[in-house]
Design a protein around this motif. Structure first.
Motif, PDB file in Angstrom:
ATOM      1  N   GLY A   1       2.063 -13.460  -3.871  1.00 33.46           N
ATOM      2  CA  GLY A   1       1.028 -12.436  -4.033  1.00 33.46           C
ATOM      3  C   GLY A   1       1.466 -11.099  -3.444  1.00 33.46           C
TER       4      GLY A   1
ATOM      5  N   GLN B   1      -8.943  -1.984  -1.705  1.00 34.28           N
ATOM      6  CA  GLN B   1      -8.352  -3.317  -1.779  1.00 34.28           C
ATOM      7  C   GLN B   1      -8.539  -3.901  -3.168  1.00 34.28           C
ATOM      8  OE1 GLN B   1      -9.549  -6.149   1.240  1.00 34.28           O
ATOM      9  NE2 GLN B   1      -7.932  -7.567   0.615  1.00 34.28           N
TER      10      GLN B   1
ATOM     11  N   TRP C   1       2.406  -2.605   6.165  1.00 34.70           N
ATOM     12  CA  TRP C   1       2.408  -1.348   5.423  1.00 34.70           C
ATOM     13  C   TRP C   1       3.836  -0.922   5.078  1.00 34.70           C
ATOM     14  CZ3 TRP C   1      -2.085   0.240   3.722  1.00 34.70           C
ATOM     15  CH2 TRP C   1      -2.212   1.526   3.186  1.00 34.70           C
TER      16      TRP C   1
ATOM     17  N   TYR D   1      -9.276   2.177   2.931  1.00 38.03           N
ATOM     18  CA  TYR D   1      -8.386   1.442   2.020  1.00 38.03           C
ATOM     19  C   TYR D   1      -9.130   1.106   0.741  1.00 38.03           C
ATOM     20  CZ  TYR D   1      -6.038   0.843   6.469  1.00 38.03           C
ATOM     21  OH  TYR D   1      -5.435   1.071   7.682  1.00 38.03           O
TER      22      TYR D   1
ATOM     23  N   LEU E   1      -6.400   8.901   1.623  1.00 32.49           N
ATOM     24  CA  LEU E   1      -5.699   9.811   2.529  1.00 32.49           C
ATOM     25  C   LEU E   1      -6.483  11.094   2.765  1.00 32.49           C
ATOM     26  CD1 LEU E   1      -2.121   9.528   0.958  1.00 32.49           C
ATOM     27  CD2 LEU E   1      -2.956   8.386   3.027  1.00 32.49           C
TER      28      LEU E   1
ATOM     29  N   HIS F   1      -8.946  -1.765   8.341  1.00 30.74           N
ATOM     30  CA  HIS F   1      -7.884  -2.676   7.931  1.00 30.74           C
ATOM     31  C   HIS F   1      -8.295  -4.100   8.291  1.00 30.74           C
ATOM     32  CE1 HIS F   1      -3.919  -4.618   7.989  1.00 30.74           C
ATOM     33  NE2 HIS F   1      -3.539  -3.666   7.154  1.00 30.74           N
TER      34      HIS F   1
ATOM     35  N   LEU G   1      -4.568  -8.747  -2.807  1.00 37.36           N
ATOM     36  CA  LEU G   1      -3.879  -8.526  -1.526  1.00 37.36           C
ATOM     37  C   LEU G   1      -3.532  -7.060  -1.301  1.00 37.36           C
ATOM     38  CD1 LEU G   1      -1.215 -11.403  -1.204  1.00 37.36           C
ATOM     39  CD2 LEU G   1      -3.275 -11.080   0.157  1.00 37.36           C
ATOM     40  N   LEU G   2      -3.461  -6.291  -2.396  1.00 33.21           N
ATOM     41  CA  LEU G   2      -2.966  -4.905  -2.299  1.00 33.21           C
ATOM     42  C   LEU G   2      -3.960  -3.992  -1.595  1.00 33.21           C
ATOM     43  CD1 LEU G   2      -0.806  -2.788  -3.091  1.00 33.21           C
ATOM     44  CD2 LEU G   2      -2.045  -2.498  -5.255  1.00 33.21           C
ATOM     45  N   LEU G   3      -3.455  -3.216  -0.645  1.00 36.04           N
ATOM     46  CA  LEU G   3      -4.251  -2.192   0.036  1.00 36.04           C
ATOM     47  C   LEU G   3      -3.628  -0.833  -0.264  1.00 36.04           C
ATOM     48  CD1 LEU G   3      -4.647  -3.878   3.543  1.00 36.04           C
ATOM     49  CD2 LEU G   3      -6.413  -3.695   1.787  1.00 36.04           C
ATOM     50  N   GLN G   4      -4.407   0.049  -0.893  1.00 39.01           N
ATOM     51  CA  GLN G   4      -3.918   1.406  -1.134  1.00 39.01           C
ATOM     52  C   GLN G   4      -4.716   2.355  -0.246  1.00 39.01           C
ATOM     53  OE1 GLN G   4      -4.358   0.745  -5.522  1.00 39.01           O
ATOM     54  NE2 GLN G   4      -2.430   1.876  -5.560  1.00 39.01           N
ATOM     55  N   PRO G   5      -4.039   3.387   0.259  1.00 36.18           N
ATOM     56  CA  PRO G   5      -4.711   4.234   1.242  1.00 36.18           C
ATOM     57  C   PRO G   5      -5.638   5.268   0.605  1.00 36.18           C
ATOM     58  CG  PRO G   5      -2.502   5.059   0.839  1.00 36.18           C
ATOM     59  CD  PRO G   5      -2.653   3.825  -0.012  1.00 36.18           C
TER      60      PRO G   5
ATOM     61  N   VAL H   1      -4.342   7.921   6.917  1.00 39.27           N
ATOM     62  CA  VAL H   1      -5.091   6.882   6.193  1.00 39.27           C
ATOM     63  C   VAL H   1      -6.504   6.819   6.784  1.00 39.27           C
ATOM     64  CG1 VAL H   1      -5.226   4.431   5.606  1.00 39.27           C
ATOM     65  CG2 VAL H   1      -2.988   5.566   5.750  1.00 39.27           C
TER      66      VAL H   1
ATOM     67  N   GLY I   1       1.646   8.312   1.089  1.00 40.50           N
ATOM     68  CA  GLY I   1       0.782   7.607   2.040  1.00 40.50           C
ATOM     69  C   GLY I   1       1.117   6.146   2.188  1.00 40.50           C
ATOM     70  N   GLY I   2       2.007   5.653   1.320  1.00 36.37           N
ATOM     71  CA  GLY I   2       2.422   4.267   1.414  1.00 36.37           C
ATOM     72  C   GLY I   2       1.384   3.320   0.832  1.00 36.37           C
ATOM     73  N   PHE I   3       1.607   2.041   1.038  1.00 33.92           N
ATOM     74  CA  PHE I   3       0.669   1.008   0.599  1.00 33.92           C
ATOM     75  C   PHE I   3       0.886  -0.206   1.480  1.00 33.92           C
ATOM     76  CE2 PHE I   3       3.440  -2.125  -1.390  1.00 33.92           C
ATOM     77  CZ  PHE I   3       4.606  -1.388  -1.572  1.00 33.92           C
ATOM     78  N   GLY I   4      -0.023  -1.144   1.382  1.00 36.77           N
ATOM     79  CA  GLY I   4       0.122  -2.334   2.214  1.00 36.77           C
ATOM     80  C   GLY I   4      -0.460  -3.561   1.546  1.00 36.77           C
ATOM     81  N   VAL I   5      -0.449  -4.629   2.293  1.00 34.13           N
ATOM     82  CA  VAL I   5      -1.080  -5.862   1.842  1.00 34.13           C
ATOM     83  C   VAL I   5      -1.928  -6.413   2.986  1.00 34.13           C
ATOM     84  CG1 VAL I   5       0.573  -6.608   0.087  1.00 34.13           C
ATOM     85  CG2 VAL I   5       0.999  -7.165   2.492  1.00 34.13           C
ATOM     86  N   ALA I   6      -2.898  -7.235   2.617  1.00 31.70           N
ATOM     87  CA  ALA I   6      -3.684  -7.934   3.633  1.00 31.70           C
ATOM     88  C   ALA I   6      -2.771  -8.942   4.318  1.00 31.70           C
ATOM     89  CB  ALA I   6      -4.875  -8.627   2.984  1.00 31.70           C
TER      90      ALA I   6
ATOM     91  N   ALA J   1       1.765  -7.706  -5.578  1.00 31.66           N
ATOM     92  CA  ALA J   1       1.035  -6.506  -5.169  1.00 31.66           C
ATOM     93  C   ALA J   1       1.994  -5.347  -4.941  1.00 31.66           C
ATOM     94  CB  ALA J   1       0.240  -6.798  -3.891  1.00 31.66           C
TER      95      ALA J   1
ATOM     96  N   PRO K   1      -0.451   8.110  12.168  1.00 28.48           N
ATOM     97  CA  PRO K   1      -0.686   6.668  12.356  1.00 28.48           C
ATOM     98  C   PRO K   1      -0.419   5.857  11.086  1.00 28.48           C
ATOM     99  CG  PRO K   1      -2.586   7.962  13.077  1.00 28.48           C
ATOM    100  CD  PRO K   1      -1.682   8.896  12.331  1.00 28.48           C
TER     101      PRO K   1
END
Lengths: 130, 327
Positions: B316, A91, B95, A89, A100, A68, A94-98, A86, B169-174, B320, B90
């Motif tokens: 952004g 990327q 996220w 990632y 798994l 990360h 900006l989007l981060l997808q896991p 997770v 599993g979800g998702f996130g951003v930087a 996203a 975790p």
């Protein structure tokens, strides 16, 4: 859509919207357009024959990141993984997808490199269930 | 359903509280702004879920927090990395994740940065007091019973316009650039000169801009006290009390600067050396006690550009998250 003029048009739209990858499947044809903004390996093919067992697979499109951006260590730790954990990632901007873990088990070596551009279903790790 | 959806606090310290983006327009009554010390992280957490960016969430300050979801919902965590787990699984920072009724979320004290923000789909639905759901910890109103959180508290969750579809599993951003990544990171914030800057000698100016200040342990949401060399004006400055804003850098007679923050009094009379630009206040919210701080001089134009850059980041995040939630 494969003539140079159409491709340039599509590339312009991709750049305007910040799209890095465009995949098109039509019948038995499969196109993948990649905007090469940064130098990074594009190949998503496994570098060696895949070991037996389960695999974690990319569930989206993006560049592979083993850790990360806020963490100094990769997510894979000591090798023991839990279903749904997770492990890396993908990327895209900006989007981060896991990526798994598909099952509990022990993680094997990575089958793609940091920064590699992966698409749906590309293998990332082998997992030995248990 | 017999009542509003809830989350139940299983463990918390009084340092953690319900906050939104603050209470504006009532300073003339002596009411401070309160609100999230890292508004970027709270905004990002809300945008990940499709909430209004100013929906109320939980500010988790440098301490552990455990809670149980009493209804199916979605949540997100942004800001400092508290190595959170959902039923032991975790979770990364910045996220968003779906939660089922009965699942337990645990957040630890972060090793870098100071504050993590939990948002839930629909927001924490405590009553609005004077235009805000923020806890005013100094006066003791707003938020949940006007105080920090404690085990046993039950917080109502609002009903989202549309329940967010969170992928498995979800998702996130930087995180935004400048998020502290290690305990040793020095924070830099941009400062505009304030009214009494010229009352200090050149040597004090030089010291102000060049010193690596240290955040004293008696700092809190009201203000930050900085340890370092003394800044002494040319002659003693006597001012009538006047209105002050979060970010104002005052110099009390002893000469060590202090920064007034979200829970500060609405007026004060110490001479002001500068004002931390609004766009950088979130960086102060992530500064740890004992952490290093530097001031960099900025112009009004640079401050506006920094604000535009923050807005671009949040736009952004919104894009996203819509992509990930397929809306």
């Amino acid at each position: 859509m494969t003539d140079p003029q159409s491709l340039a048009e599509i590339a312009r739209h991709m750049a305007a919207r910040g799209i890095e990858v465009l995949e098109v499947r039509s019948g038995d044809r499969h196109y993948r357009l990649v905007a090469e903004a940064e130098a990074a390996p594009v190949a998503a093919a496994p570098p060696s024959p895949p070991p037996a067992g389960h695999f974690t697979k990319a569930a989206g499109i993006g560049r592979l990141r083993f850790h990360h951006p806020q963490r100094g260590r990769p997510e894979t730790g000591n090798g023991a993984v839990r279903k749904g954990q997770v492990l890396a990632y993908l990327q895209a901007g900006l989007l981060l997808q896991p990526v798994l873990a598909p099952c509990d088990g022990t993680i094997g070596p990575a089958l793609a490199e940091e920064g590699a551009l992966l698409g749906h279903g590309d293998k990332v790790f082998a997992i030995r269930p248990g | 359903m017999t009542g509003p959806a809830m989350i139940e606090i299983l463990a918390a310290t009084p340092l953690s509280s319900v906050q939104d983006l603050g209470r504006s327009g009532v300073r003339r009554y002596g009411i401070g702004v309160s609100g999230a010390m890292d508004p970027m992280a709270l905004s990002a957490a809300n945008l990940l879920l499709g909430n209004e960016r100013g929906a109320a969430g939980i500010e988790i300050t440098a301490s552990p927090l455990r809670l149980r979801f009493l209804a199916d919902t979605a949540f997100s965590l942004c800001g400092a990395d508290g190595a959170a787990t959902l039923d032991g699984l975790p979770l990364p920072p910045f996220w968003a994740m779906a939660a089922r009724a009965g699942q337990e979320l645990s957040v630890r004290a972060p090793r870098a940065g100071m504050r993590a923000y939990l948002a839930v789909a629909g927001g924490i639905d405590v009553p609005v007091v004077m235009g805000s759901r923020s806890t005013d910890l100094k006066t003791g109103f707003g938020g949940h019973e006007g105080r920090g959180l404690a085990a046993g508290d039950r917080l109502p969750i609002g009903t989202p316009a549309a329940p967010p579809r969170i992928p498995e599993g979800g998702f996130g951003v930087a995180p935004p650039a400048g998020m502290p990544l290690s305990e040793a990171d020095t924070t830099e914030v941009r400062v505009i000169r304030a009214a009494q800057y010229g009352r200090f000698p050149e040597a004090a100016h030089e010291t102000f801009w060049s010193t690596a200040w240290t955040l004293r342990p008696d700092s809190n949401r009201m203000g930050f006290r900085l340890a370092g060399p003394a800044l002494i004006p040319v002659e003693r400055v006597e001012l009538l009390s006047h209105g002050i804003l979060p970010g104002v850098v005052q110099v009390p007679p002893a000469g060590e600067p202090m920064i007034q923050l979200n829970d500060a009094n609405t007026c004060g009379g110490y001479p002001k050396m500068g004002v931390v630009i609004g766009a950088d206040l979130w960086r102060l919210g992530q500064l740890r006690l004992g952490g290093g701080l530097r001031f960099a001089e900025a112009t009004r134009e640079e401050a506006l550009a920094a604000r535009a850059a923050n807005e671009a980041y949040l736009a952004g995040v919104s894009r996203a998250s819509r992509l990930a939630r397929r809306v």
